[in-house]
Design a protein around this motif. Structure first.
Motif, PDB file in Angstrom:
ATOM      1  N   HIS A 140       0.595  -1.094   0.168  1.00  0.00           N
ATOM      2  CA  HIS A 140      -0.194  -0.017  -0.327  1.00  0.00           C
ATOM      3  C   HIS A 140       0.795   1.087  -0.003  1.00  0.00           C
ATOM      4  O   HIS A 140       0.388   2.087  -1.061  1.00  0.00           O
ATOM      5  CB  HIS A 140      -0.898   0.016   1.419  1.00  0.00           C
ATOM      6  CG  HIS A 140      -1.564   0.905   1.245  1.00  0.00           C
ATOM      7  ND1 HIS A 140      -2.884   0.817   0.941  1.00  0.00           N
ATOM      8  CD2 HIS A 140      -1.318   2.353   1.846  1.00  0.00           C
ATOM      9  CE1 HIS A 140      -4.102   2.339   1.170  1.00  0.00           C
ATOM     10  NE2 HIS A 140      -2.772   3.665   2.028  1.00  0.00           N
ATOM     11  N   ILE A 141       1.651   1.436   1.047  1.00  0.00           N
ATOM     12  CA  ILE A 141       2.616   2.311   0.821  1.00  0.00           C
ATOM     13  C   ILE A 141       3.557   2.777  -0.159  1.00  0.00           C
ATOM     14  O   ILE A 141       3.556   3.861  -0.976  1.00  0.00           O
ATOM     15  CB  ILE A 141       3.732   2.098   2.382  1.00  0.00           C
ATOM     16  CG1 ILE A 141       2.710   1.974   3.256  1.00  0.00           C
ATOM     17  CG2 ILE A 141       4.144   3.283   2.763  1.00  0.00           C
ATOM     18  CD1 ILE A 141       3.076   2.514   5.369  1.00  0.00           C
ATOM     19  N   PHE A 144       0.973   3.808  -3.019  1.00  0.00           N
ATOM     20  CA  PHE A 144       0.328   5.149  -3.220  1.00  0.00           C
ATOM     21  C   PHE A 144       0.542   6.541  -2.190  1.00  0.00           C
ATOM     22  O   PHE A 144       0.947   7.176  -2.413  1.00  0.00           O
ATOM     23  CB  PHE A 144      -1.063   5.020  -2.662  1.00  0.00           C
ATOM     24  CG  PHE A 144      -1.865   4.159  -2.978  1.00  0.00           C
ATOM     25  CD1 PHE A 144      -2.562   4.673  -4.041  1.00  0.00           C
ATOM     26  CD2 PHE A 144      -2.208   2.229  -3.077  1.00  0.00           C
ATOM     27  CE1 PHE A 144      -3.677   3.365  -5.284  1.00  0.00           C
ATOM     28  CE2 PHE A 144      -2.923   2.013  -3.539  1.00  0.00           C
ATOM     29  CZ  PHE A 144      -3.525   2.221  -4.977  1.00  0.00           C
ATOM     30  N   LYS A 145       2.324   6.088  -1.566  1.00  0.00           N
ATOM     31  CA  LYS A 145       3.045   6.717  -1.423  1.00  0.00           C
ATOM     32  C   LYS A 145       4.574   7.302  -1.726  1.00  0.00           C
ATOM     33  O   LYS A 145       5.315   8.166  -1.241  1.00  0.00           O
ATOM     34  CB  LYS A 145       2.986   6.636   0.785  1.00  0.00           C
ATOM     35  CG  LYS A 145       1.474   6.162   1.267  1.00  0.00           C
ATOM     36  CD  LYS A 145       1.063   7.140   1.060  1.00  0.00           C
ATOM     37  CE  LYS A 145      -0.552   6.834   2.385  1.00  0.00           C
ATOM     38  NZ  LYS A 145      -1.575   7.822   1.794  1.00  0.00           N
ATOM     39  N   THR A 146       4.587   6.893  -3.199  1.00  0.00           N
ATOM     40  CA  THR A 146       6.389   6.801  -2.989  1.00  0.00           C
ATOM     41  C   THR A 146       6.284   6.893  -4.502  1.00  0.00           C
ATOM     42  O   THR A 146       5.125   6.763  -5.373  1.00  0.00           O
ATOM     43  CB  THR A 146       7.246   5.215  -2.892  1.00  0.00           C
ATOM     44  OG1 THR A 146       6.512   4.335  -3.939  1.00  0.00           O
ATOM     45  CG2 THR A 146       7.207   5.477  -1.237  1.00  0.00           C
ATOM     46  N   LEU A 150       3.754   5.973  -7.978  1.00  0.00           N
ATOM     47  CA  LEU A 150       3.113   6.518  -8.553  1.00  0.00           C
ATOM     48  C   LEU A 150       3.412   6.270 -10.153  1.00  0.00           C
ATOM     49  O   LEU A 150       2.491   6.127 -10.691  1.00  0.00           O
ATOM     50  CB  LEU A 150       3.443   7.771  -8.781  1.00  0.00           C
ATOM     51  CG  LEU A 150       2.673   9.176  -8.971  1.00  0.00           C
ATOM     52  CD1 LEU A 150       1.249   8.728  -8.629  1.00  0.00           C
ATOM     53  CD2 LEU A 150       3.411  10.835  -9.282  1.00  0.00           C
ATOM     54  N   ARG A 153       2.212   2.789 -11.090  1.00  0.00           N
ATOM     55  CA  ARG A 153      -0.014   3.542 -11.928  1.00  0.00           C
ATOM     56  C   ARG A 153       0.242   4.225 -13.090  1.00  0.00           C
ATOM     57  O   ARG A 153      -0.871   3.428 -13.279  1.00  0.00           O
ATOM     58  CB  ARG A 153       0.170   3.821 -10.187  1.00  0.00           C
ATOM     59  CG  ARG A 153      -0.887   3.515  -9.552  1.00  0.00           C
ATOM     60  CD  ARG A 153      -1.177   3.889  -8.463  1.00  0.00           C
ATOM     61  NE  ARG A 153      -0.537   4.854  -7.239  1.00  0.00           N
ATOM     62  CZ  ARG A 153      -0.875   6.067  -7.386  1.00  0.00           C
ATOM     63  NH1 ARG A 153      -2.105   6.207  -7.517  1.00  0.00           N
ATOM     64  NH2 ARG A 153      -0.173   6.455  -6.686  1.00  0.00           N
ATOM     65  N   ARG A 220      -7.202  -2.032  -4.926  1.00  0.00           N
ATOM     66  CA  ARG A 220      -5.900  -1.691  -3.983  1.00  0.00           C
ATOM     67  C   ARG A 220      -5.679  -2.568  -2.609  1.00  0.00           C
ATOM     68  O   ARG A 220      -6.816  -3.378  -2.155  1.00  0.00           O
ATOM     69  CB  ARG A 220      -7.044  -0.875  -3.161  1.00  0.00           C
ATOM     70  CG  ARG A 220      -7.368   1.124  -3.919  1.00  0.00           C
ATOM     71  CD  ARG A 220      -8.150   1.416  -3.311  1.00  0.00           C
ATOM     72  NE  ARG A 220      -8.032   3.009  -3.806  1.00  0.00           N
ATOM     73  CZ  ARG A 220      -7.488   3.454  -2.633  1.00  0.00           C
ATOM     74  NH1 ARG A 220      -6.803   3.105  -2.110  1.00  0.00           N
ATOM     75  NH2 ARG A 220      -7.353   4.539  -3.150  1.00  0.00           N
TER      76      ARG A 220
END
Lengths: 280, 382
Positions: A140-141, A144-146, A150, A153, A220
């Motif tokens: 998840h991290i 969606f957080k790095t 990005l 995706r 997700r």
């Protein structure tokens, strides 16, 4: 009553969870992955053969993952480099895995399982059961957080975005599909490690079920694994078979739920925008 | 009057100019354009599948050579096992029958740009519908057989129309939904065959037998060259008819045109007044109905009852058949016969050479991957 079902739920949900994470990495990078079933099967086969030849379950795990990655590479080369139809390639890989594992069927000899760890308050489970929530959060991290996530995706969302950043879309898709092979290989190893044998077609549709969980969880990691727990619970209920519900109804429940979610009756299903699109 | 003749002369001159122009263009390479295009299509459509089949047999031979067995023996057993008598070849065609139907079903959907991965589920539901009618209605054959076939087609169509409708109305991907419908069909049919309609006093998950009147005659009882024990039955002739009908439908009818136009140029079709949603639903329904005939062939033609799990992946093999046959009905017929041959031969190979039949399945996987890759490369080039 419900608590009695927790162990079998976890055992059912873990391979699904790994496979659904596998599906998420591949599909987030824009490559439809129907080959999960085949990658799991060849992973289970690799685990059994590797363990039989070396005597060590750890080497078995590595061989299983290696076989999963090899099949993922096949999927990647066909769909990304040669731009083959992703759906057909996925199914072909499933057929190939079924055929190869039947042709080279390992000797029906019991193999050892992966180590079980005893944790306070939780119980004794295969260590992969504990690895799954960690991987889920990490995924998840990562996704969606790095910046790394990005870009991965972006490969699935838009065919132009990465080109605008002068990055190669196919490179990111390769990353997604190969990671998918690693995780699906682990899922297969878990299956083989729990039953100690390799049997023909032992994945029995779990790859497709994991794919359903990917859709159910809206691509997700957190909700995908949660969906796997739900599906695992349905399977645990089916195995316990203590109520007068037809087992077949419980068995088909995950599929019906997935169709309902995909149609958008409950929540909003939003697949990656360029999923399955071929770059021209 | 002279004015008129001058006008005629002018028109004739124009015509002469046009014909000479056309002649010069068509005779560029000595062959008219139409034939050249046709020849190129024939080349593109035939060479990759033929190469794939050739490669398939070479690959099997190489694998056996690595294993230390003789590939020549393998090839000779294939030839003997499939072609040594009418009886043997009858088995080949018998094995090909359901694959013709599923191959056509996949191709019909594919020509309109849809994937029908759910043939397996459709043929199960159709087979059960045929069996149900055959068990419960005691009618003369000329009524019962058509009734069984029609109800099976409706069941198959209904089963595939659901994903079609969900695609058309809600945009849900038909691939996922047809796969889900497969598993739902397996569960439902398992329930029906074990809990509701199971043959009394039996442990096998199967229904009781259908009435004699519903059974399709074996070709062995009609043709003197086939022994009576050969399972080749009337459903094979249905399959042949279906091939021709599908070809006519796709090539010469308005609906076939709409279907192909939607597959080739979605936006053009929509602009040209074709309703993509309606076409999506009826194409999926039609595809499911044809897939359902594979279930009919099993129930009315061979087993005379519904047996749980009777299909050995015909729906999935149908994808390979359609691909190898380049989605052309006649190509599909040839591809289905090839796969039928492999199924027939697999047993003899297993017994005589002690090679597991998985080799054919694996080869089939490689063959499909090779075909989709060549298709992808060809698409890239053009």
């Amino acid at each position: 009553m419900i608590f009695e079902l927790i162990p079998s739920t976890l055992r059912m949900a873990t391979p699904l969870g790994f496979a659904s994470l596998a599906g998420i990495y591949s599909e987030r990078s824009g490559v439809i992955n129907l080959a999960l079933e085949g990658m799991m099967l060849i992973g289970a086969f690799g685990y059994v053969v590797g363990t039989q030849l070396s005597g060590s379950t750890w080497i078995g795990l590595l061989v299983g993952i290696g076989f999963g990655v090899m099949f993922a590479l096949l999927h990647a080369v066909a769909t990304i480099t040669f731009q083959a139809e992703q759906i057909v390639t996925g199914i072909a890989i499933n057929i190939l895995a079924l055929g190869i594992t039947e042709f080279l069927a390992p000797t029906p000899e019991q193999v050892g399982g992966l180590p079980h760890w005893k944790l306070p308050f939780i119980g004794t489970y295969n260590f992969l059961v504990y690895l799954l929530p960690i991987l889920m959060v990490v995924s998840h991290i990562l996704l969606f957080k790095t910046p790394w996530g990005l870009r991965l995706r972006a490969a699935g969302e838009s065919t132009e975005a990465l080109a605008a950043m002068s990055l190669s879309r196919s490179k990111w898709q390769y990353v997604g599909v190969l990671l998918s092979g690693v995780l699906a290989g682990i899922a297969g190893c878990f299956l083989a490690s729990e039953v100690h044998y390799f049997t023909k077609g032992m994945t029995a549709g779990r790859g497709y079920l994991a794919l359903a969980a990917v859709i159910f969880g809206n691509w997700r990691p957190l909700s995908g694994v949660a969906a796997c727990c739900l599906f695992g619970f349905a399977t645990a209920l089916e195995l316990a078979n203590r109520w007068n519900i037809p087992v077949q109804l419980l068995h088909s429940l995950p599929y019906i739920l997935t169709m309902v979610v995909l149609a958008g009756f409950v929540g909003k299903s939003r697949p990656p925008a360029s999923l399955g699109k071929i770059e021209s | 009057m002279s004015n008129f003749s001058r006008e005629i002369e002018r028109l004739l001159n124009i015509r002469k100019a046009i014909t000479s122009l056309l002649k010069s263009r068509t005779s560029q390479a000595g062959i008219p354009i139409a034939i050249r295009v046709w020849g190129k299509n024939l080349f593109v459509n035939c060479v990759p599948p033929l190469l794939a089949i050739f490669g398939f047999f070479i690959l099997c031979g190489v694998v056996l050579l690595i294993q230390g067995q003789s590939p020549l023996e393998f090839y000779s057993i294939i030839l003997v096992s499939a072609f040594s008598s009418f009886d043997d070849f009858g088995y080949v065609l018998f094995n090909a029958t359901p694959l013709i139907f599923t191959g056509l079903a996949v191709a019909i959907a594919y020509r309109s740009g849809l994937f029908n991965i759910g043939c397996e589920g459709q043929l199960y539901s159709a087979a059960f519908a045929a069996a149900w009618i055959g068990i419960h209605l005691n009618l003369p054959a000329f009524l019962l057989i058509p009734l069984c076939i029609v109800s099976a087609m409706i069941a198959g169509a209904g089963w595939s129309a659901i994903p079609g409708f969900l695609k058309a109305r809600y945009g849900a991907h038909e691939v996922i939904n047809t796969i889900m419908m497969n598993f739902i069909a397996f569960a439902l049919m398992n329930y029906l065959a074990t809990s509701v309609y199971q043959e009394p006093g039996q442990m096998i998950p199967q229904t009781s037998q259908i009435y004699e009147a519903a059974r399709l005659p074996r070709l062995g009882s009609l043709l003197p060259i086939l022994p009576h024990s050969n399972p080749l039955n009337l459903s094979f002739l249905f399959a042949c008819a279906c091939v021709v009908l599908c070809y006519i439908f796709l090539t010469y009818t308005r609906w076939g045109y709409e279907l192909r136009l939607l597959g080739n140029a979605h936006d053009v079709a929509a602009y040209g007044g074709i309703n993509p949603r309606a076409v999506t639903v009826w194409v999926m329904a039609l595809s499911g109905a044809v897939a359902g005939l594979a279930g009919v062939a099993e129930v009315l033609g061979y087993r005379y009852r519904f047996l749980d799990n009777f299909s050995s992946g015909w729906g999935f093999t149908g994808i390979a058949v359609a691909l190898l046959g380049r989605n052309n009905p006649f190509g599909i017929f040839a591809a289905a016969v090839l796969f039928g041959l492999l199924n027939k031969v697999a047993l003899d190979i297993e017994i005589l050479l002690e090679i597991r039949r998985g080799i054919f399945l694996a080869g089939q996987g490689v063959l499909i991957i090779w075909l989709v890759c060549t298709e992808g490369i060809l698409r890239k080039r053009t």
